[in-house]
Structure formats: C-alpha cells, structure tokens
Motif scaffolding. Sequence first.
Motif, PDB file in Angstrom:
ATOM      1  N   GLY A 106       0.818  -1.212   0.000  1.00 24.42           N
ATOM      2  CA  GLY A 106       0.000   0.000   0.000  1.00 24.42           C
ATOM      3  C   GLY A 106       0.848   1.257   0.000  1.00 24.42           C
ATOM      4  O   GLY A 106       0.565   2.219  -0.735  1.00 24.42           O
ATOM      5  N   ILE A 107       1.901   1.262   0.820  1.00 22.82           N
ATOM      6  CA  ILE A 107       2.819   2.420   0.851  1.00 22.82           C
ATOM      7  C   ILE A 107       3.478   2.606  -0.515  1.00 22.82           C
ATOM      8  O   ILE A 107       3.556   3.718  -1.041  1.00 22.82           O
ATOM      9  CB  ILE A 107       3.878   2.231   1.957  1.00 22.82           C
ATOM     10  N   TRP A 108       3.926   1.493  -1.108  1.00 26.05           N
ATOM     11  CA  TRP A 108       4.548   1.562  -2.434  1.00 26.05           C
ATOM     12  C   TRP A 108       3.565   2.133  -3.466  1.00 26.05           C
ATOM     13  O   TRP A 108       3.932   2.986  -4.281  1.00 26.05           O
ATOM     14  CB  TRP A 108       5.017   0.175  -2.859  1.00 26.05           C
ATOM     15  N   SER A 112       3.925   5.560  -5.550  1.00 26.44           N
ATOM     16  CA  SER A 112       3.926   5.501  -7.015  1.00 26.44           C
ATOM     17  C   SER A 112       2.880   6.441  -7.606  1.00 26.44           C
ATOM     18  O   SER A 112       3.138   7.138  -8.594  1.00 26.44           O
ATOM     19  CB  SER A 112       3.661   4.069  -7.491  1.00 26.44           C
ATOM     20  N   VAL A 113       1.688   6.463  -6.999  1.00 27.47           N
ATOM     21  CA  VAL A 113       0.629   7.353  -7.484  1.00 27.47           C
ATOM     22  C   VAL A 113       1.019   8.813  -7.273  1.00 27.47           C
ATOM     23  O   VAL A 113       0.818   9.660  -8.159  1.00 27.47           O
ATOM     24  CB  VAL A 113      -0.717   7.028  -6.785  1.00 27.47           C
ATOM     25  N   ASP A 117       4.604   7.920 -11.276  1.00 23.49           N
ATOM     26  CA  ASP A 117       5.540   7.044 -11.966  1.00 23.49           C
ATOM     27  C   ASP A 117       5.503   5.687 -11.269  1.00 23.49           C
ATOM     28  O   ASP A 117       5.421   5.605 -10.048  1.00 23.49           O
ATOM     29  CB  ASP A 117       6.949   7.640 -11.909  1.00 23.49           C
ATOM     30  N   LEU A 118       5.580   4.624 -12.035  1.00 24.56           N
ATOM     31  CA  LEU A 118       5.595   3.293 -11.464  1.00 24.56           C
ATOM     32  C   LEU A 118       6.998   3.015 -10.935  1.00 24.56           C
ATOM     33  O   LEU A 118       7.932   2.790 -11.706  1.00 24.56           O
ATOM     34  CB  LEU A 118       5.188   2.254 -12.528  1.00 24.56           C
ATOM     35  N   LEU A 119       7.151   3.042  -9.605  1.00 24.15           N
ATOM     36  CA  LEU A 119       8.457   2.860  -8.980  1.00 24.15           C
ATOM     37  C   LEU A 119       8.871   1.391  -8.964  1.00 24.15           C
ATOM     38  O   LEU A 119       8.051   0.494  -9.157  1.00 24.15           O
ATOM     39  CB  LEU A 119       8.416   3.403  -7.547  1.00 24.15           C
TER      40      LEU A 119
END
Length: 198
Positions: A106-108, A112-113, A117-119
């Motif tokens: 969830g943190i990721w 990312s949002v 960018d998709l980290l």
Amino acid sequence: MRAADADREMVAEQLRDALNAGRLDLHEYDERLQRAYAAKTYGELDGLLADLPGTVPPGRAELATVDGAESTPARSGAAGSYPGAVRGWLGEIWGTYLSAVGAVVGIWAVISVMSADLLYFWPGWVAGLWGVVLLVRTVTGLLAGEPQRRAADRARRADRRRSKRKIGQTDPKGTDRQIDHHRVAHRQIEQGRTEEPA
C-alpha cells in the motif's frame, strides 16, 4: 503405571464435570481434586472416578503420544487431535506477514501514485525474504506436529484458568458461607469438640 500431568488434568476435568452435574459436593470435589494432583499412578487416578457415571478412568482412556512426548487426553476427532489446530496455527504465523506485506505494498502504491511514476517494486524484497523464512518454519512445524502441541497447551491452560475461576467464584446465595461454616464445624469435631457452632 505412572501417570503424567495430562492424565491428572483429564481426571480434574471429569471431576469438574461431576461437580457441575451435582454428583459431587464441593467438599468431595476439593478432596478428590487434591488427591488427583498428588496421584502418581493410574491406579490412584482410576479410584477417584470409579463411582462416577459417564467418566473414563485414565487407565482405560485412549491417550496419544507424539515421539515419546507426554500423552494428552483424547479430543474430538482422531485420538489426541484438535480439529482446526492447523488452520489456527497457520493463521497466527501468516497473519502478521500478510498484514505487513499489504501495508508495505500500500505504501509503495501511494508513493507511485503521488510521484505519477511506477516505482521499482521494493516490497518484493520484504515479502520474498520474510516469506521464505515463514515457509521453512511452516513446513518444519507441520512435520513436527507443532499445531497439535500448541492446541493441547492452550487447552490445558484454558482448563486451568476455568478451574481457578470456578473455584474462586462466590455463590450469590451464600453457599460459600455455608461451606465455610461446615468446614469450621468439621474441624471442631475432628479436634474433639462435640458442640455445634453458633
């Protein structure tokens, strides 16, 4: 044959059931319970249940042993088994893992949002390493019978708590005072006093 702690606990549980059913009064229950915990052999334990219907003396009970460990009283299901023990044990082990991994993912996702960018999926490291450790623990625990052992330990602890709670409860009708009154009278008679207490 020498009795184990589990055998003494099984007799204590049956004595509690007999007390609750009215087959034993509190004095008899207390006396038999003390004798049960002091018993060293099956013969001593069997004698405590001989006159109580619906009880199973430990000498005739089906007891299960796990690799030479202490025997535990039979439960519903196979002898010595606790239905649902594996499911509960797996829930304890994997529950924290699933919650933590869900929080990390969830943190990721939020980061990312927010960054649009998709980290790099770094939660995979947390989930992967921790998951491998838990997988090894799960396999070794299942092979060693840890869920059943843990369920048996919990059942014994729950029985002890219940018995302490029942013994410590006070009857609102004053039965405890009557029992104490009878104990004093009994003690006085044993000491040679014949007069009734006031």
